[in-house]
Scaffold this active site. Sequence first.
Site, PDB file in Angstrom:
ATOM      1  CB  THR A  86      -0.222 -15.701  -2.466  1.00  0.00           C
ATOM      2  OG1 THR A  86       0.444 -14.423  -2.808  1.00  0.00           O
ATOM      3  CG2 THR A  86       0.737 -16.742  -3.217  1.00  0.00           C
ATOM      4  NE  ARG A  87      -1.776  -8.494  -2.454  1.00  0.00           N
ATOM      5  CZ  ARG A  87      -1.454  -7.537  -3.401  1.00  0.00           C
ATOM      6  NH1 ARG A  87      -2.223  -7.303  -4.375  1.00  0.00           N
ATOM      7  NH2 ARG A  87      -0.302  -6.958  -3.415  1.00  0.00           N
ATOM      8  CE1 TYR A 144       0.346 -11.946   6.624  1.00  0.00           C
ATOM      9  CE2 TYR A 144       2.722 -12.251   7.251  1.00  0.00           C
ATOM     10  CZ  TYR A 144       1.451 -12.886   7.417  1.00  0.00           C
ATOM     11  OH  TYR A 144       0.942 -14.064   7.908  1.00  0.00           O
ATOM     12  CD  GLU A 145       1.124 -12.852   0.546  1.00  0.00           C
ATOM     13  OE1 GLU A 145       0.273 -12.919  -0.469  1.00  0.00           O
ATOM     14  OE2 GLU A 145       1.483 -13.903   1.016  1.00  0.00           O
ATOM     15  N   GLY A 146       1.087  -6.549   1.180  1.00  0.00           N
ATOM     16  CA  GLY A 146       0.418  -5.577   0.526  1.00  0.00           C
ATOM     17  C   GLY A 146      -0.591  -4.988   1.730  1.00  0.00           C
TER      18      GLY A 146
END
Length: 391
Positions: free
Chosen positions: A246-247, A367-369
Amino acid sequence: MINWFLTEEQQMIKDVAREVADKVIAPVSAKYEESEEFAWECIEACAQADLFRVSIPEAYGGMVPSGSLGVFNQCLVVEELSRVDAAIAVSYAASGLGFYPIIFFGNEEQKQKYLPDLADGKKLAAFGLTEANAGSDAGGIQTKAVPDGDHYILNGTKQWITNGGEADIYTVIAMTDPAKGSRGATAFIVEKGTPGFSFGKKEKKMGIRASATRELIFQDCRIPKENVLGREGQGFIVAMKTLDHTRPGIGAQAVGIAQGALDDAVNYARKRVQFGKPIIAQQAIQHMLADMATSIEAARALVYAVARSIDAGTKDISKESAMVKLFCSDMAMKVTTDAVQVFGGYGYMREYPVEKRMRDAKITQIYEGTNQIQRNVIGLALNKEYAGKKH
Ligand code: COS
């Protein structure tokens, strides 16, 4: 214009997403930004345009043929929606973040049960990993799932969950064996309405204000064992594999935000007259716009290359996926900041669209890391790749 050699279907997906963005989302974007309400009418328009199908397998109501993954399709949609409104784009994309674990790790029964409604856009999904004390350190989650007969009992709180409260289907990572650390985590599918499952207040955010961000609160919440995704103890891998896929979507979101900012900036610079000529005729502005346009194309190329590589079946993609997220989000932050600069004082005013784009871009670095975590992932992968190589 670069020819991305999209297939007929990919071009159609991109065109449809652009039409929804321009015709449905653009007219109401400022209204939802102001009210911070969830833009259900836009999500429904995405559903009617079949946009939730683009990354779900054909066998479950989607349009992805077996053997592919639809990550590139998803990126095309997210980019187009983000060009107009990143908050609505992330509400769309977060459903993918919630349902990818079901696609990758779900058994046949789970896929049959949950994916068709998600493909229809009748229901949204969400992904529950982050906690107050487990952000970057995702292995440190404290939400617990204790077996009890043919159920698990969930207790704990997930924080900052996109689509929290709006989604019907949640992928939740909880500890089933805390002594084992990240190997003791398990992924569960939790349905809204399950007794013991409630939501915290809606968070007030710097940007992406029309998206919903809430806590997920579990108090003695009984989840049937058949809702375990993958195997017990596999939850951390479920989360990491999902994020690997998803990244690139966050990269696409960043590209869309930056493209929208460039469009605004060029249009403004062509009209704004200072010193007797449009400011686009001033080299200082021209060079800024040139750098913005160049970096957007470079970022887009990386998103498309990595998304296509994932769809083609490349397995070990953590490093490249992290690179997309890192490069594109840093690019979007720079481009949107420069777009505000091109607008000068007007850019700082909320009446003009570029300050929103700058606020929206910021979250793509977090977000997402966070981008610091992305650099860790890339650095560790490099170390592994080069170990034992002779140079
Ligand atoms: N794919 C498959 N397995 C993976 C993996 C991946 N991408 N990343 C890690 N793993 C595995 C490791 O191989 C290791 O397995 P073993 O226990 O069998 O050795 C296990 O998972 C633990 O990995 P590691 O020791 O590297 O985990 P850390 O606790 O050091 O954390 C980071 C690694 C920091 C990369 C991870 O916690 C992370 O991505 N954090 C950010 C989380 C995030 O994106 N949050 C946003 C919330 S979602 S919006």
